[in-house]
Design a protein around this motif. Structure first.
Motif, mmCIF file in Angstrom:
data_model
loop_
_atom_site.group_PDB
_atom_site.id
_atom_site.type_symbol
_atom_site.label_atom_id
_atom_site.label_comp_id
_atom_site.label_asym_id
_atom_site.label_seq_id
_atom_site.Cartn_x
_atom_site.Cartn_y
_atom_site.Cartn_z
ATOM 1 N N ASP A 158 -14.085 31.291 15.517
ATOM 2 C CA ASP A 158 -14.873 32.288 16.260
ATOM 3 C C ASP A 158 -14.864 33.634 15.549
ATOM 4 O OD1 ASP A 158 -15.420 30.400 18.173
ATOM 5 O OD2 ASP A 158 -13.829 31.043 19.539
ATOM 6 N N SER A 159 -13.753 33.983 14.886
ATOM 7 C CA SER A 159 -13.591 35.314 14.298
ATOM 8 C C SER A 159 -13.783 35.358 12.782
ATOM 9 C CB SER A 159 -12.199 35.865 14.625
ATOM 10 O OG SER A 159 -12.010 35.949 16.014
ATOM 11 N N ILE A 160 -13.708 34.198 12.107
ATOM 12 C CA ILE A 160 -13.811 34.153 10.645
ATOM 13 C C ILE A 160 -14.795 33.069 10.235
ATOM 14 C CG2 ILE A 160 -12.559 33.887 8.470
ATOM 15 C CD1 ILE A 160 -9.990 34.480 9.965
ATOM 16 N N LYS A 161 -15.739 33.425 9.358
ATOM 17 C CA LYS A 161 -16.658 32.439 8.799
ATOM 18 C C LYS A 161 -16.864 32.764 7.321
ATOM 19 C CE LYS A 161 -19.153 31.558 13.125
ATOM 20 N NZ LYS A 161 -18.496 30.255 13.361
ATOM 21 N N GLY A 162 -16.794 31.743 6.467
ATOM 22 C CA GLY A 162 -16.972 31.993 5.044
ATOM 23 C C GLY A 162 -16.814 30.743 4.203
ATOM 24 N N LYS A 163 -16.745 30.962 2.880
ATOM 25 C CA LYS A 163 -16.595 29.874 1.912
ATOM 26 C C LYS A 163 -15.532 30.265 0.898
ATOM 27 C CE LYS A 163 -21.482 28.611 2.344
ATOM 28 N NZ LYS A 163 -22.788 28.478 1.631
ATOM 29 N N ALA A 164 -14.946 29.262 0.227
ATOM 30 C CA ALA A 164 -13.882 29.546 -0.729
ATOM 31 C C ALA A 164 -13.787 28.451 -1.779
ATOM 32 C CB ALA A 164 -12.542 29.698 -0.014
ATOM 33 N N ASN A 165 -13.246 28.837 -2.950
ATOM 34 C CA ASN A 165 -12.882 27.907 -4.011
ATOM 35 C C ASN A 165 -11.506 28.310 -4.527
ATOM 36 O OD1 ASN A 165 -15.400 26.227 -4.489
ATOM 37 N ND2 ASN A 165 -16.245 28.288 -4.720
ATOM 38 N N VAL A 166 -10.601 27.335 -4.682
ATOM 39 C CA VAL A 166 -9.252 27.601 -5.165
ATOM 40 C C VAL A 166 -8.911 26.583 -6.251
ATOM 41 C CG1 VAL A 166 -6.814 27.782 -4.577
ATOM 42 C CG2 VAL A 166 -8.544 28.486 -2.912
ATOM 43 N N ASP A 167 -8.590 27.068 -7.458
ATOM 44 C CA ASP A 167 -8.180 26.203 -8.570
ATOM 45 C C ASP A 167 -6.790 26.599 -9.035
ATOM 46 O OD1 ASP A 167 -10.622 24.841 -8.628
ATOM 47 O OD2 ASP A 167 -11.528 26.384 -9.905
ATOM 48 N N LEU A 168 -5.914 25.613 -9.214
ATOM 49 C CA LEU A 168 -4.585 25.822 -9.758
ATOM 50 C C LEU A 168 -4.541 25.133 -11.119
ATOM 51 C CD1 LEU A 168 -1.691 26.807 -9.480
ATOM 52 C CD2 LEU A 168 -1.166 24.756 -8.162
ATOM 53 N N LEU A 169 -4.552 25.940 -12.203
ATOM 54 C CA LEU A 169 -4.651 25.423 -13.564
ATOM 55 C C LEU A 169 -3.274 25.394 -14.203
ATOM 56 C CD1 LEU A 169 -7.682 27.694 -14.406
ATOM 57 C CD2 LEU A 169 -7.836 25.258 -13.975
ATOM 58 N N TYR A 170 -2.850 24.226 -14.684
ATOM 59 C CA TYR A 170 -1.521 24.090 -15.275
ATOM 60 C C TYR A 170 -1.568 24.478 -16.751
ATOM 61 C CZ TYR A 170 -1.223 21.228 -11.097
ATOM 62 O OH TYR A 170 -1.291 20.778 -9.801
ATOM 63 N N GLY A 171 -0.712 25.420 -17.152
ATOM 64 C CA GLY A 171 -0.632 25.813 -18.551
ATOM 65 C C GLY A 171 -1.814 26.614 -19.044
ATOM 66 N N ALA A 172 -2.584 27.228 -18.117
ATOM 67 C CA ALA A 172 -3.779 27.971 -18.522
ATOM 68 C C ALA A 172 -3.523 29.464 -18.671
ATOM 69 C CB ALA A 172 -4.902 27.757 -17.513
ATOM 70 N N GLY A 173 -2.430 29.984 -18.094
ATOM 71 C CA GLY A 173 -2.155 31.414 -18.154
ATOM 72 C C GLY A 173 -1.421 31.791 -19.417
ATOM 73 N N LYS A 174 -0.954 33.031 -19.465
ATOM 74 C CA LYS A 174 -0.191 33.495 -20.624
ATOM 75 C C LYS A 174 1.104 32.694 -20.761
ATOM 76 C CE LYS A 174 -1.822 38.290 -20.729
ATOM 77 N NZ LYS A 174 -1.401 39.706 -20.654
ATOM 78 N N LYS A 175 1.463 32.334 -22.018
ATOM 79 C CA LYS A 175 2.684 31.584 -22.326
ATOM 80 C C LYS A 175 2.715 30.247 -21.587
ATOM 81 C CE LYS A 175 5.394 35.811 -23.032
ATOM 82 N NZ LYS A 175 6.600 36.575 -22.621
ATOM 83 N N GLY A 176 1.540 29.682 -21.377
ATOM 84 C CA GLY A 176 1.466 28.377 -20.740
ATOM 85 C C GLY A 176 1.797 28.370 -19.261
ATOM 86 N N GLU A 177 1.743 29.551 -18.601
ATOM 87 C CA GLU A 177 2.066 29.618 -17.187
ATOM 88 C C GLU A 177 0.924 29.040 -16.346
ATOM 89 O OE1 GLU A 177 2.626 33.726 -16.589
ATOM 90 O OE2 GLU A 177 4.600 33.812 -17.515
ATOM 91 N N THR A 178 1.272 28.627 -15.134
ATOM 92 C CA THR A 178 0.259 28.158 -14.192
ATOM 93 C C THR A 178 -0.596 29.339 -13.726
ATOM 94 O OG1 THR A 178 1.707 26.383 -13.450
ATOM 95 C CG2 THR A 178 -0.078 27.011 -11.981
ATOM 96 N N GLN A 179 -1.889 29.104 -13.620
ATOM 97 C CA GLN A 179 -2.809 30.175 -13.230
ATOM 98 C C GLN A 179 -3.645 29.762 -12.023
ATOM 99 O OE1 GLN A 179 -5.213 32.477 -16.185
ATOM 100 N NE2 GLN A 179 -6.946 31.535 -15.153
ATOM 101 N N TRP A 180 -3.744 30.691 -11.069
ATOM 102 C CA TRP A 180 -4.610 30.499 -9.891
ATOM 103 C C TRP A 180 -5.969 31.138 -10.164
ATOM 104 C CZ3 TRP A 180 -3.078 28.189 -5.191
ATOM 105 C CH2 TRP A 180 -1.718 27.859 -5.100
ATOM 106 N N ASP A 181 -7.014 30.486 -9.713
ATOM 107 C CA ASP A 181 -8.363 31.040 -9.772
ATOM 108 C C ASP A 181 -8.947 30.932 -8.365
ATOM 109 O OD1 ASP A 181 -10.875 31.909 -10.328
ATOM 110 O OD2 ASP A 181 -11.236 30.565 -12.012
ATOM 111 N N ILE A 182 -9.084 32.082 -7.695
ATOM 112 C CA ILE A 182 -9.442 32.095 -6.275
ATOM 113 C C ILE A 182 -10.725 32.891 -6.062
ATOM 114 C CG2 ILE A 182 -8.674 32.722 -3.946
ATOM 115 C CD1 ILE A 182 -5.794 32.635 -5.051
ATOM 116 N N SER A 183 -11.655 32.299 -5.344
ATOM 117 C CA SER A 183 -12.902 32.971 -4.997
ATOM 118 C C SER A 183 -13.147 32.827 -3.503
ATOM 119 C CB SER A 183 -14.066 32.363 -5.780
ATOM 120 O OG SER A 183 -15.296 32.920 -5.355
ATOM 121 N N LEU A 184 -13.307 33.967 -2.811
ATOM 122 C CA LEU A 184 -13.567 33.966 -1.372
ATOM 123 C C LEU A 184 -14.885 34.673 -1.088
ATOM 124 C CD1 LEU A 184 -10.045 34.972 0.033
ATOM 125 C CD2 LEU A 184 -11.062 32.694 0.015
ATOM 126 N N ASP A 185 -15.749 34.030 -0.347
ATOM 127 C CA ASP A 185 -17.029 34.609 0.055
ATOM 128 C C ASP A 185 -17.087 34.554 1.580
ATOM 129 O OD1 ASP A 185 -19.572 35.533 0.335
ATOM 130 O OD2 ASP A 185 -20.561 33.850 -0.653
#
Length: 231
Positions: A111-138
């Motif tokens: 009732d109070s929140i409406k929207g769309k989202a995409n969430v990706d968790l990439l293994y070894g994609a960040g600096k020094k092979g760290e896990t990286q989140w890629d988050i998009s909220l609309d």
């Protein structure tokens, strides 16, 4: 393969179960996690090989938002003000592989929140092979007034009661909320909100573009249309 069990979070019992029918191409694979305040399902198909993956549809149903927040989130968090007992549904698609865990085409609905989202968790994609989140909220809308409002209780009538009407200015201070980022977190985060209702005022066209590396957030852009025709 079948797994099942339960976890204890304070007084809350969280049950989980899942299975992969066979280790063959296109075999059914299901996961369910549930408690009194929520039910989370992932139903898909398994594809074997060196680049194995499981993909399908996912559905999260929070049966009572206030109960969910009280059970699983810190009292100092931004969500601690949620007092509404309304439901929240999040439906979309998921992909799990040896390279990525992804939740895409998510539709958020209450009732109070409406929207769309995409969430990706990439293994070894960040600096020094760290896990990286890629988050998009609309987000189409957030009504914070109704989120902070507990279920209405009928008021007793009092004919002798004198009503006083007071007009006051409201303020919003981010320092009153607790944010804590893990030092090893890397993330790309973009957020757009069409409309937020806060203390009966409307804040619209919010855009935030942020990168997070080593626990520090770099805000590339942050804009909004504020009450009183301000930007």
């Amino acid at each position: 393969f079948t797994f099942y069990g339960d976890l204890q979070q304070g007084d809350v019992n969280v049950k989980f179960k899942g299975n992969i029918v066979n280790l063959i191409d296109n075999a059914e694979a299901n996961i369910n996690i549930n408690a009194d305040s929520f039910d989370f399902d992932m139903k898909g198909n398994y594809r074997p090989g060196n680049n194995f993956d499981i993909r399908g549809t996912t559905n999260l149903n929070i049966k009572n938002m206030a109960s969910f927040v009280d059970s699983f989130l810190s009292e100092e968090s931004l969500f601690s003000q949620v007092k509404s007992d309304e439901n929240l549904d999040v439906k979309g698609e998921f992909l799990i592989s040896n390279e990525i865990t992804s939740f895409n085409k998510l539709v958020i609905d209450s009732d109070s929140i409406k929207g769309k989202a995409n969430v990706d968790l990439l293994y070894g994609a960040g600096k020094k092979g760290e896990t990286q989140w890629d988050i998009s909220l609309d987000i189409e809308k957030i009504n914070t007034d109704s989120l902070r409002k507990a279920k209405d209780k009928p008021e007793k009538e009092n004919p002798d009661l004198i009503n006083y009407y007071v007009v006051s200015n409201s303020s919003f201070n981010l320092s009153s909320y607790h944010f804590e980022l893990p030092t090893n977190l890397s993330a790309l985060f973009s957020l757009s909100i069409k409309e937020i209702v806060y203390n009966k005022d409307k804040i619209s066209n919010i855009l935030i573009d942020t990168d997070i590396f080593n626990g520090k957030a770099i805000i590339h852009s942050f804009s909004a249309d504020l009450p009183g025709n301000s930007k």
